[in-house]
Each structure stands twice: as structure tokens, then as C-alpha cells.
Design an enzyme around this catalytic site. Structure first.
Site, PDB file in Angstrom:
ATOM      1  N   ASP A 154       5.586  -7.677 -14.674  1.00  0.00           N
ATOM      2  CA  ASP A 154       6.157  -9.045 -14.229  1.00  0.00           C
ATOM      3  C   ASP A 154       6.721  -9.933 -15.037  1.00  0.00           C
ATOM      4  O   ASP A 154       6.291  -9.876 -16.293  1.00  0.00           O
ATOM      5  CB  ASP A 154       4.862  -9.719 -13.537  1.00  0.00           C
ATOM      6  CG  ASP A 154       5.227 -10.799 -12.725  1.00  0.00           C
ATOM      7  OD1 ASP A 154       5.710 -10.910 -11.600  1.00  0.00           O
ATOM      8  OD2 ASP A 154       5.136 -11.832 -13.357  1.00  0.00           O
ATOM      9  N   GLU A 211       6.116 -11.704  -3.371  1.00  0.00           N
ATOM     10  CA  GLU A 211       6.067 -11.065  -1.837  1.00  0.00           C
ATOM     11  C   GLU A 211       7.188 -11.074  -1.354  1.00  0.00           C
ATOM     12  O   GLU A 211       7.784 -10.082  -0.593  1.00  0.00           O
ATOM     13  CB  GLU A 211       5.084 -11.860  -1.040  1.00  0.00           C
ATOM     14  CG  GLU A 211       3.492 -11.717  -1.104  1.00  0.00           C
ATOM     15  CD  GLU A 211       3.083 -10.475  -0.776  1.00  0.00           C
ATOM     16  OE1 GLU A 211       3.829  -9.721  -0.092  1.00  0.00           O
ATOM     17  OE2 GLU A 211       2.040  -9.911  -1.263  1.00  0.00           O
ATOM     18  N   LYS A 230      -4.174   2.583  -2.644  1.00  0.00           N
ATOM     19  CA  LYS A 230      -3.066   1.965  -1.756  1.00  0.00           C
ATOM     20  C   LYS A 230      -2.127   1.471  -2.557  1.00  0.00           C
ATOM     21  O   LYS A 230      -2.248   0.774  -3.335  1.00  0.00           O
ATOM     22  CB  LYS A 230      -3.588   1.162  -0.542  1.00  0.00           C
ATOM     23  CG  LYS A 230      -4.434   1.630   0.531  1.00  0.00           C
ATOM     24  CD  LYS A 230      -4.543   0.898   1.679  1.00  0.00           C
ATOM     25  CE  LYS A 230      -5.467  -0.301   1.750  1.00  0.00           C
ATOM     26  NZ  LYS A 230      -5.629  -0.886   2.948  1.00  0.00           N
ATOM     27  N   LYS A 282       3.962  -6.872   6.311  1.00  0.00           N
ATOM     28  CA  LYS A 282       3.297  -6.768   4.846  1.00  0.00           C
ATOM     29  C   LYS A 282       3.000  -5.310   4.724  1.00  0.00           C
ATOM     30  O   LYS A 282       2.241  -4.731   5.705  1.00  0.00           O
ATOM     31  CB  LYS A 282       2.304  -7.663   4.978  1.00  0.00           C
ATOM     32  CG  LYS A 282       1.628  -7.594   3.480  1.00  0.00           C
ATOM     33  CD  LYS A 282       0.532  -8.660   3.301  1.00  0.00           C
ATOM     34  CE  LYS A 282      -0.254  -8.856   2.021  1.00  0.00           C
ATOM     35  NZ  LYS A 282       0.599  -9.246   0.987  1.00  0.00           N
ATOM     36  N   PHE A 320      -6.559 -12.033 -19.853  1.00  0.00           N
ATOM     37  CA  PHE A 320      -5.207 -12.108 -18.814  1.00  0.00           C
ATOM     38  C   PHE A 320      -5.406 -13.458 -17.884  1.00  0.00           C
ATOM     39  O   PHE A 320      -4.435 -14.140 -17.869  1.00  0.00           O
ATOM     40  CB  PHE A 320      -4.611 -11.170 -18.152  1.00  0.00           C
ATOM     41  CG  PHE A 320      -3.919  -9.808 -18.952  1.00  0.00           C
ATOM     42  CD1 PHE A 320      -2.836 -10.205 -19.603  1.00  0.00           C
ATOM     43  CD2 PHE A 320      -4.502  -8.545 -18.973  1.00  0.00           C
ATOM     44  CE1 PHE A 320      -2.185  -9.230 -20.321  1.00  0.00           C
ATOM     45  CE2 PHE A 320      -3.900  -7.614 -19.786  1.00  0.00           C
ATOM     46  CZ  PHE A 320      -2.663  -7.901 -20.362  1.00  0.00           C
ATOM     47  N   GLU A 377     -10.804 -13.177  -2.403  1.00  0.00           N
ATOM     48  CA  GLU A 377     -11.157 -11.515  -1.914  1.00  0.00           C
ATOM     49  C   GLU A 377     -12.694 -11.284  -2.371  1.00  0.00           C
ATOM     50  O   GLU A 377     -13.274 -10.518  -1.859  1.00  0.00           O
ATOM     51  CB  GLU A 377     -10.252 -10.807  -2.803  1.00  0.00           C
ATOM     52  CG  GLU A 377      -8.951 -10.668  -1.920  1.00  0.00           C
ATOM     53  CD  GLU A 377      -8.966  -9.615  -0.727  1.00  0.00           C
ATOM     54  OE1 GLU A 377      -9.980  -9.034  -0.445  1.00  0.00           O
ATOM     55  OE2 GLU A 377      -7.615  -9.682  -0.186  1.00  0.00           O
TER      56      GLU A 377
END
Length: 351
Positions: A22, A53, A123, A132, A150, A165
Site C-alpha cells: 500500500d 475501498e 476469501k 462490496k 506495524f 471486528e
């Protein structure tokens, strides 16, 4: 594989690696990554990309594949390495799964959310037609390398985003994890999940929290890696949130949208008589303590109905709605009436 290890250690051919990183992570850690490969005498190509996104598309996958083709990797012995947040890991996973039908890849998560979520499971995917992860597949990485250092460079809001999450797994499967989040949530936000021996009263809350979150996630995913069984407790917080997240981009991050969904579903569980008012308040109080949103103006009644209709389309005609039945325990329900949902929605908005 001993044979592959033998080949790798005795081969005169120079080690080669293709790395997708990234672009924000590259600015922070790119020099260290390059130094690592140079010191280990590895021929490498590092591709820094904007992975958000909004850019999570097949176009970006094809860009990666063009670069992979130009670098010319061996599709069995030279895994592609993805270094970044969940979006980066998803995109690279899909690119690797498509190149020569399946090229091995390695995940190196750099955000709390990807550390506990995207690093686990098979996934991968990209957004398509404003939906999405509408395109994707199931190709597990050959490894996930987890390094919490990180996380110290990401903004506080991103830490909170990952906690969404972790809270999901706590509410579905682990009362002990819920208690950890309740007791140490602010501390984890303040210390950015680094292990700090100077705060003995917190123990190693960062290690405990991430380990339990990942272990409970693995317990759920491992027996059902390809989602042959659509009854999944890990779908808690993911019934309304995909529609909400894409609709209000970029105002809500993934874990925040998931938490808004979980807050509403907590009201649904209470409206059904599955949890007491006190338990509902404990959950909402914990969410606020983790600095997560418990409501969003974009989550209208019309959006909720539309999201649940969409849910029926890809879950075998059943809502398969995971709901807490206590703190750290849950079940999946297919019989929640629209009347109950609307009653819960009105109470949620009122509060």
C-alpha cells in the site's frame, strides 16, 4: 515441504520476490522493506499502489497482473507478497488466484483490522457495480505474517476500526474477550496494541486480545473455509453494513459500518427477548468505550430493508441472522418478523 526447502537452499538461482505494498505503508516502511530484500540478496520488484475501498476494482487487479507478467515469476516457488491493510490483501489475493490459475501469495497485514480479520481465512475480492466484494474467490495464502509493530503508526480511528471486528468475535463467541475489551479498551487505543511491560495492571492485553480474536475466528472459519454452510456467526455485523458502507463511502470505515450494524442487531436481539436491557446497555457502553459509532444517519429503515432483501439473495433464501443470546454467546435466526425489526429500529433511533 522438505523437497522444496532443499531446492530453495541448494539452488544457485537467485531468490526473487514480487511485492505489492500500500502506498501509505510504503512511505512509512518502504525503505525497511527494500533494505530487507537487499540484505538478503533477493531480486525484487516493489509495486506501491493506492489500496482503498474506492480503488478496490478489477482495474487495479489487472494493473498488478501486468506488472507480475513483466517481472516474470515462477508460479510455484515465488509467492507474491502483499503488505498493507485488508483492501490490499484482498486485491492481491484475487490477482494471485487468477495468475496462471493459482499463484501462491503471502499476507502481511499492517492495520489492526487486517491483522485480526483479513489475515485469516481464504476469501479475496474486489468491489463491482457499487457492491462490496461482488467479485472474488477462495484462495488461502501460503502464510500470514503477523507483526503488531506495524499498528503503532496507524491513526487512533483505525485502531478503533479494528476493534469493531474484535468485538464481533467477543459478542458471538467469547465472554472473556468481551470482558478484556470492556476493561482494557481505552488502554489498547492509547498504546496502539503495543505490548507495554510498564503497565503491569493491564497484563499483556494487546497480545491476549489479538490472540483470542484470531483463535475464535479460526474456530469459525476453518471447518467451513469455502462457506458450504451459510450459517455463519462471523456474519454478525455484516447483514446491513455492506450496503451502508458502500452507500456512505468514505464517511464510514469497514469496522465502523460493522459496528453500526451490530448496534442495531443488539436492539433486535433485545426486542426479541434474547438479551436483557442491562446486557444491551453493557454492549453499547463497550462500543462507545472503543470509540465506535453506535448509529449513523445513512442507516435508514429503507436501507435496512433493502440490505436484508439483498442478504436473502445470496444466503439461500434465508436471512441467517446471527444474534447475541447473552454476552459471548449467540445463535442464528431465520424467523425475525419485520414488525420486530421495525420496533427495534425505532428504539435504536430514539436512543
Amino acid at each position: 515441504d522438505p523437497q522444496q526447502l532443499e531446492l530453495a537452499t541448494t539452488s544457485t538461482r537467485k531468490l526473487r520476490r514480487f511485492i505489492v505494498i500500500d502506498e501509505v505503508v510504503d512511505k512509512l516502511y518502504g525503505s525497511k522493506v527494500r533494505e530487507y530484500f537487499e540484505e538478503n540478496n533477493v531480486q525484487h520488484k516493489i509495486l506501491a499502489l493506492p489500496t482503498t475501498e474506492e480503488t478496490k476494482s478489477m482495474d487495479l487487479v489487472l494493473n498488478i497482473l501486468q506488472e507480475v507478467q513483466d517481472f516474470s515469476i515462477d508460479r510455484r516457488t515465488e509467492p507474491i507478497i502483499a503488505i498493507g491493510g485488508g483492501v490490499c490483501l484482498d486485491i492481491v489475493g484475487l490477482a494471485a488466484s487468477l495468475y496462471r490459475r493459482r499463484t501462491p501469495y503471502i499476507r502481511v497485514p499492517t492495520t489492526l483490522l487486517s491483522y485480526v480479520d483479513a489475515s485469516v481465512g481464504a476469501k479475496n475480492g474486489v468491489n463491482f457495480l457499487q457492491c462490496k466484494n461482488k467479485l472474488g474467490g477462495y484462495t488461502p495464502p501460503v502464510a500470514s505474517f503477523l507483526d503488531r509493530s506495524f499498528i503503532q503508526s496507524i491513526p487512533r480511528r483505525h485502531i478503533s476500526n479494528g476493534l469493531g471486528e474484535i468485538l464481533k468475535m467477543a459478542l458471538m463467541k467469547h465472554k472473556g474477550l468481551f470482558d478484556l475489551l470492556k476493561s482494557h479498551g481505552k488502554y489498547l487505543l492509547d498504546t496502539k496494541f503495543q505490548s507495554c511491560s510498564s503497565f503491569a495492571d493491564h497484563g499483556d492485553a494487546a497480545l491476549q486480545t489479538t490472540r483470542i480474536a484470531i483463535e475464535t475466528m479460526l474456530e469459525e472459519l476453518a471447518p467451513n473455509l469455502w462457506e458450504d454452510d451459510l450459517d455463519r456467526l462471523v456474519d454478525f455485523g455484516h447483514l446491513i453494513s455492506p450496503e451502508l458502507e458502500m452507500r456512505v463511502l468514505p464517511s464510514l470505515m469497514h469496522g465502523e459500518a460493522v459496528n453500526v450494524d451490530m448496534a442495531f442487531m443488539t436492539y433486535v436481539a433485545h426486542a426479541r427477548g434474547l438479551i436483557a436491557a442491562e446486557e444491551r446497555e453493557q454492549i453499547l457502553q463497550c462500543m462507545r468505550g472503543l470509540e465506535l459509532p453506535v448509529w449513523h444517519s445513512g442507516c435508514s429503515w429503507a436501507l435496512i430493508k433493502r440490505a436484508l432483501r439483498e442478504r436473502l439473495k445470496h444466503s439461500g433464501g434465508q436471512p441467517r441472522m446471527p444474534l447475541p443470546t447473552g454476552l459471548g454467546v449467540a445463535e442464528i435466526f431465520n424467523d425475525t418478523s419485520e414488525e420486530t425489526l421495525e420496533k427495534a429500529y425505532k428504539l435504536w433511533v430514539r436512543d
